[in-house]
Design a protein around this motif. Structure first.
Motif, PDB file in Angstrom:
ATOM      1  N   CYS A 363       8.271  18.272  21.398  1.00  0.00           N
ATOM      2  CA  CYS A 363       8.983  16.985  21.462  1.00  0.00           C
ATOM      3  C   CYS A 363       9.953  16.765  20.312  1.00  0.00           C
ATOM      4  CB  CYS A 363       7.978  15.834  21.481  1.00  0.00           C
ATOM      5  SG  CYS A 363       6.809  15.912  22.848  1.00  0.00           S
ATOM      6  N   SER A 364       9.909  17.609  19.281  1.00  0.00           N
ATOM      7  CA  SER A 364      10.767  17.458  18.095  1.00  0.00           C
ATOM      8  C   SER A 364      10.530  16.125  17.391  1.00  0.00           C
ATOM      9  CB  SER A 364      12.245  17.609  18.481  1.00  0.00           C
ATOM     10  OG  SER A 364      12.487  18.892  19.008  1.00  0.00           O
ATOM     11  N   VAL A 365       9.296  15.662  17.396  1.00  0.00           N
ATOM     12  CA  VAL A 365       8.891  14.501  16.604  1.00  0.00           C
ATOM     13  C   VAL A 365       7.810  14.967  15.633  1.00  0.00           C
ATOM     14  CG1 VAL A 365       9.458  12.875  18.439  1.00  0.00           C
ATOM     15  CG2 VAL A 365       7.135  13.790  18.292  1.00  0.00           C
ATOM     16  N   TYR A 366       7.443  14.116  14.686  1.00  0.00           N
ATOM     17  CA  TYR A 366       6.449  14.509  13.698  1.00  0.00           C
ATOM     18  C   TYR A 366       5.060  14.639  14.319  1.00  0.00           C
ATOM     19  CZ  TYR A 366      10.084  13.313  10.327  1.00  0.00           C
ATOM     20  OH  TYR A 366      11.253  13.260   9.620  1.00  0.00           O
ATOM     21  N   ASN A 367       4.201  15.434  13.646  1.00  0.00           N
ATOM     22  CA  ASN A 367       2.839  15.601  14.132  1.00  0.00           C
ATOM     23  C   ASN A 367       1.848  14.824  13.269  1.00  0.00           C
ATOM     24  OD1 ASN A 367       2.548  17.113  11.781  1.00  0.00           O
ATOM     25  ND2 ASN A 367       2.818  19.077  12.831  1.00  0.00           N
ATOM     26  N   ARG A 368       0.576  14.976  13.554  1.00  0.00           N
ATOM     27  CA  ARG A 368      -0.463  14.209  12.871  1.00  0.00           C
ATOM     28  C   ARG A 368      -0.527  14.545  11.365  1.00  0.00           C
ATOM     29  NH1 ARG A 368      -5.102  11.451  14.365  1.00  0.00           N
ATOM     30  NH2 ARG A 368      -4.792  11.906  16.575  1.00  0.00           N
ATOM     31  N   HIS A 369      -0.226  15.807  11.009  1.00  0.00           N
ATOM     32  CA  HIS A 369      -0.273  16.199   9.600  1.00  0.00           C
ATOM     33  C   HIS A 369       0.724  15.383   8.767  1.00  0.00           C
ATOM     34  CE1 HIS A 369      -2.867  19.488  10.667  1.00  0.00           C
ATOM     35  NE2 HIS A 369      -1.968  19.986  11.501  1.00  0.00           N
ATOM     36  N   TYR A 370       1.899  15.176   9.321  1.00  0.00           N
ATOM     37  CA  TYR A 370       2.922  14.428   8.600  1.00  0.00           C
ATOM     38  C   TYR A 370       2.564  12.943   8.518  1.00  0.00           C
ATOM     39  CZ  TYR A 370       7.600  13.484   6.801  1.00  0.00           C
ATOM     40  OH  TYR A 370       8.662  13.127   6.003  1.00  0.00           O
ATOM     41  N   LEU A 371       1.797  12.461   9.481  1.00  0.00           N
ATOM     42  CA  LEU A 371       1.353  11.068   9.461  1.00  0.00           C
ATOM     43  C   LEU A 371       0.538  10.775   8.202  1.00  0.00           C
ATOM     44  CD1 LEU A 371       0.858   8.276  10.705  1.00  0.00           C
ATOM     45  CD2 LEU A 371      -1.022   9.284  12.036  1.00  0.00           C
ATOM     46  N   GLU A 372      -0.325  11.726   7.821  1.00  0.00           N
ATOM     47  CA  GLU A 372      -1.161  11.511   6.644  1.00  0.00           C
ATOM     48  C   GLU A 372      -0.311  11.383   5.382  1.00  0.00           C
ATOM     49  OE1 GLU A 372      -4.370  10.935   6.964  1.00  0.00           O
ATOM     50  OE2 GLU A 372      -4.039  11.179   9.122  1.00  0.00           O
ATOM     51  N   ILE A 373       0.799  12.122   5.329  1.00  0.00           N
ATOM     52  CA  ILE A 373       1.690  12.040   4.168  1.00  0.00           C
ATOM     53  C   ILE A 373       2.435  10.707   4.164  1.00  0.00           C
ATOM     54  CG2 ILE A 373       3.738  13.060   3.095  1.00  0.00           C
ATOM     55  CD1 ILE A 373       2.803  15.760   4.136  1.00  0.00           C
ATOM     56  N   GLN A 374       2.903  10.272   5.347  1.00  0.00           N
ATOM     57  CA  GLN A 374       3.689   9.050   5.431  1.00  0.00           C
ATOM     58  C   GLN A 374       2.854   7.796   5.193  1.00  0.00           C
ATOM     59  OE1 GLN A 374       7.059   8.689   5.674  1.00  0.00           O
ATOM     60  NE2 GLN A 374       6.955  10.895   5.251  1.00  0.00           N
ATOM     61  N   LYS A 375       1.561   7.881   5.423  1.00  0.00           N
ATOM     62  CA  LYS A 375       0.703   6.720   5.151  1.00  0.00           C
ATOM     63  C   LYS A 375       0.829   6.283   3.694  1.00  0.00           C
ATOM     64  CE  LYS A 375      -2.976   7.386   8.582  1.00  0.00           C
ATOM     65  NZ  LYS A 375      -4.417   7.714   8.771  1.00  0.00           N
ATOM     66  N   LEU A 376       0.884   7.257   2.798  1.00  0.00           N
ATOM     67  CA  LEU A 376       0.989   6.944   1.370  1.00  0.00           C
ATOM     68  C   LEU A 376       2.349   6.328   1.046  1.00  0.00           C
ATOM     69  CD1 LEU A 376      -0.615  10.211  -0.070  1.00  0.00           C
ATOM     70  CD2 LEU A 376      -1.712   7.979   0.226  1.00  0.00           C
ATOM     71  N   LYS A 377       3.396   6.810   1.701  1.00  0.00           N
ATOM     72  CA  LYS A 377       4.735   6.302   1.419  1.00  0.00           C
ATOM     73  C   LYS A 377       4.958   4.904   1.995  1.00  0.00           C
ATOM     74  CE  LYS A 377       6.996  10.818   1.107  1.00  0.00           C
ATOM     75  NZ  LYS A 377       8.101  11.663   1.613  1.00  0.00           N
ATOM     76  N   LEU A 378       4.324   4.617   3.132  1.00  0.00           N
ATOM     77  CA  LEU A 378       4.520   3.332   3.799  1.00  0.00           C
ATOM     78  C   LEU A 378       3.551   2.258   3.325  1.00  0.00           C
ATOM     79  CD1 LEU A 378       5.133   4.598   7.437  1.00  0.00           C
ATOM     80  CD2 LEU A 378       6.834   3.660   5.871  1.00  0.00           C
ATOM     81  N   ALA A 379       2.526   2.679   2.581  1.00  0.00           N
ATOM     82  CA  ALA A 379       1.521   1.707   2.126  1.00  0.00           C
ATOM     83  C   ALA A 379       2.019   0.935   0.916  1.00  0.00           C
ATOM     84  CB  ALA A 379       0.217   2.433   1.807  1.00  0.00           C
ATOM     85  N   VAL A 380       3.192   0.318   1.050  1.00  0.00           N
ATOM     86  CA  VAL A 380       3.797  -0.484  -0.020  1.00  0.00           C
ATOM     87  C   VAL A 380       4.277  -1.805   0.576  1.00  0.00           C
ATOM     88  CG1 VAL A 380       4.482   1.487  -1.418  1.00  0.00           C
ATOM     89  CG2 VAL A 380       6.013   0.665   0.369  1.00  0.00           C
ATOM     90  N   LYS A 381       4.451  -2.780  -0.280  1.00  0.00           N
ATOM     91  CA  LYS A 381       4.850  -4.110   0.197  1.00  0.00           C
ATOM     92  C   LYS A 381       6.222  -4.089   0.852  1.00  0.00           C
ATOM     93  CE  LYS A 381       2.137  -6.756  -3.179  1.00  0.00           C
ATOM     94  NZ  LYS A 381       2.191  -7.746  -4.280  1.00  0.00           N
ATOM     95  N   GLU A 382       7.080  -3.169   0.394  1.00  0.00           N
ATOM     96  CA  GLU A 382       8.441  -3.120   0.940  1.00  0.00           C
ATOM     97  C   GLU A 382       8.461  -2.767   2.424  1.00  0.00           C
ATOM     98  OE1 GLU A 382       8.561  -2.984  -3.314  1.00  0.00           O
ATOM     99  OE2 GLU A 382       7.444  -1.801  -1.845  1.00  0.00           O
ATOM    100  N   SER A 383       7.369  -2.195   2.945  1.00  0.00           N
ATOM    101  CA  SER A 383       7.327  -1.824   4.364  1.00  0.00           C
ATOM    102  C   SER A 383       7.000  -3.013   5.268  1.00  0.00           C
ATOM    103  CB  SER A 383       6.281  -0.730   4.587  1.00  0.00           C
ATOM    104  OG  SER A 383       6.601   0.431   3.875  1.00  0.00           O
ATOM    105  N   LEU A 384       6.457  -4.085   4.687  1.00  0.00           N
ATOM    106  CA  LEU A 384       6.014  -5.234   5.492  1.00  0.00           C
ATOM    107  C   LEU A 384       7.199  -6.039   6.040  1.00  0.00           C
ATOM    108  CD1 LEU A 384       3.087  -6.456   3.225  1.00  0.00           C
ATOM    109  CD2 LEU A 384       2.947  -5.047   5.280  1.00  0.00           C
ATOM    110  N   PRO A 385       7.047  -6.586   7.248  1.00  0.00           N
ATOM    111  CA  PRO A 385       5.941  -6.317   8.190  1.00  0.00           C
ATOM    112  C   PRO A 385       6.066  -4.922   8.790  1.00  0.00           C
ATOM    113  CG  PRO A 385       7.572  -7.735   9.212  1.00  0.00           C
ATOM    114  CD  PRO A 385       8.026  -7.547   7.791  1.00  0.00           C
ATOM    115  N   LEU A 386       4.940  -4.223   8.883  1.00  0.00           N
ATOM    116  CA  LEU A 386       4.903  -2.864   9.431  1.00  0.00           C
ATOM    117  C   LEU A 386       4.209  -2.882  10.784  1.00  0.00           C
ATOM    118  CD1 LEU A 386       5.297   0.216   9.094  1.00  0.00           C
ATOM    119  CD2 LEU A 386       3.075   0.280   7.936  1.00  0.00           C
TER     120      LEU A 386
END
Length: 520
Positions: A363-386
């Motif tokens: 599908c040329s989209v990210y997989n579950r492995h990359y999700l674990e990395i992005q969780k750390l990057k998105l877990a900031v106030k600047e992402s809200l509302p997420l």
């Protein structure tokens, strides 16, 4: 079949072994000079043993003088290539002197010519039709003046070859001493095999010759294969090294270049023009201007050297990394590897690595492995509302079972394209299961995420597989509005909402089916 036939067959087997070793040596791509001459030694040995084997196998005694001539025509070349091998192995850093040793071929060429025309002169060897006393059907050979010139010349070359190998062993800076001793032993086997068949007539010596020659060829090849200098090129497969987007050089312990991948050959093309000339690390550095160079760049523990270099002709700046290659005991240095990085090559490499490791190939989209990395990057106030959109393809199993997995993959791609065309570039799409996608929408309210879900649902519903099958997707939503963000909890909420939507879709499909039946 008799004793003579089986003896001839043993020599044919030796010929095939030598030919096999030649093929293996020819196939290998290496800058070890000794291997080049060894493969021709193995080839000439193969030809020699072939004619010897035929000598004892053929039934027509009239052919034996011809086969004798052919034997002596190829034999001297094995000797001269054995000498060249000894020189290249003992003095690999003086291989450029080999051009002055080419004249040594004169005597073997004369010997070969005289052997081929032996029936027409009495300078070299004459074969008489008398049966020899040993168990083999062997004719009597009368040796003339050139035979003794040829023999003296051959054994002189072989003796000098042994002396060169002994010299290499006795040098204090020779660290691969065991390999040298092994090759010296193999060279002695070769000399003994020649001596036995030329000057001894004992029946016990008959079977020693094929055994000694086989041992000689195999021992030398295997020793060269495992010699620590050659092992540097065996760290990775050649295919892997050639595919690396950086210039990679392998050096031996004396900083002599023994291998370079495709990018290395492009970076310093002059180094590879003449494979008989050895080049050092300094020859590589000469292509560049050193931007920052001091003795402080040596890491005291890791032995890691780094320096900035600028290519003189293009102005490109390279970051050179130098690592030592250690043996398994981590104490003995085998050689070095030099890697030349550019900013663009590093970006391309990591981009390629990211695509291979973190992107779903279908599908040329990210997989579950990359999700674990992005969780750390998105877990900031600047992402809200997420916002979280959990998507599940409806009826994928039915499509796979009914139409096959190829059509099933088309269904997955159809849904993936609908999702990708409905979100922003800053949004993240992950395929987290066979029929499940997760969309993360930073700075997106619940109302906006529900609107995006409706757009995706409509696009999938309007799609078709060409198999008259209704396509649909169920999407559940959840939005994080406060910090810290509990990813797992919002995934659970989105999953529950997705199943509510899926149940609704299922009921609508049943109602549609009943309506169609009533019409019928």
């Amino acid at each position: 079949m008799n004793f003579t036939f089986f003896y001839g067959l043993s020599r044919i087997v030796v010929s095939l072994i030598c030919m096999g070793v030649f093929g293996l040596a020819f196939k290998r791509k290496t800058r070890i000079p000794a291997l080049k001459y060894f493969k021709y030694f193995a080839l000439s040995m193969s030809a020699w043993e072939l004619f010897v084997g035929l000598y004892y196998i053929v039934g027509d005694i009239q052919l034996l003088p011809t086969l004798t001539s052919l034997m002596y025509a190829v034999m001297p070349f094995s000797v001269v290539f054995a000498f060249y091998f000894s020189f290249a192995y003992a003095f690999p850093y003086k291989i450029h002197l080999m051009k002055y040793l080419q004249w040594l071929m004169i005597i073997p060429i004369i010997t070969s010519f005289l052997a081929l025309i032996a029936p027409y002169h009495t300078l070299f060897i004459t074969t008489k039709y008398e049966i020899y006393y040993n168990p083999l059907r062997q004719l009597t050979d009368v040796y003339h003046i050139w035979f003794y010139v040829h023999s003296t010349y051959n054994y002189t070359l072989l003796t000098i070859g042994l002396i060169m190998l002994l010299y290499k062993i006795k040098q204090p800076n020779t660290q691969n001493r065991i390999e040298c001793i092994t090759i010296l032993f193999a060279a002695l086997l070769y000399i003994l095999s020649n001596f036995y068949r030329t000057f001894l007539t004992s029946d016990a010596a008959l079977w020693l010759t094929p055994i000694l020659k086989t041992g000689c060829v195999l021992i030398i090849y295997l020793t060269l294969h495992y010699d620590e200098t050659d092992l540097i090129t065996s760290i990775g497969s050649e295919e892997a090294l050639e595919s690396i987007p950086f210039a990679v050089f392998f050096l031996d312990r004396k900083d002599i270049i023994i291998y370079g991948n495709a990018n290395a050959r492009t970076l310093c093309p002059g180094i590879w023009k003449n494979r008989n000339v050895l080049h050092s690390k300094q020859d590589i550095i000469n292509y560049f201007t050193v931007i920052d160079f001091s003795k402080d760049y040596i890491h005291p523990e890791k032995g890691l050297n780094t320096v900035l270099l600028q290519k003189e002709d293009t102005g490109e700046v390279y970051y050179l990394q130098e690592n030592e290659i250690l043996k398994k005991n981590l104490r003995t240095i085998r050689g070095k590897v030099l890697i030349f990085y550019t900013l663009q090559s590093m970006q391309d490499f990591f981009s390629s690595l990211k695509e291979k490791v973190f992107v779903d190939p279908l599908c040329s989209v990210y997989n579950r492995h990359y999700l674990e990395i992005q969780k750390l990057k998105l877990a900031v106030k600047e992402s809200l509302p997420l916002s979280f959109l959990l998507c599940d393809i409806d009826g994928l199993k039915t499509v796979n079972d009914t139409f096959g997995h190829i059509i099933g993959d088309e269904y997955i791609v159809l849904c993936s394209k609908a999702i990708q065309s409905s979100v922003r570039e800053t949004d993240l799409i992950f395929r987290i299961g066979g029929d499940e996608f997760l969309i993360l929408l930073p700075k997106t309210t619940l109302e906006k995420s529900l609107s995006i879900a409706e757009i995706i649902t409509e696009k999938v519903r309007n799609g078709h597989l060409g198999q008259h099958y209704t396509t649909s997707i169920s999407i559940g939503c959840s939005t994080a509005t406060s910090f810290p963000i509990d990813f797992e909890n919002h995934m659970i909420i989105a999953d529950k909402n997705m199943y509510i939507v899926k149940t609704r879709h299922h009921e609508m499909a049943l109602a549609h089916t009943r309506t169609e039946h009533k019409k019928v």
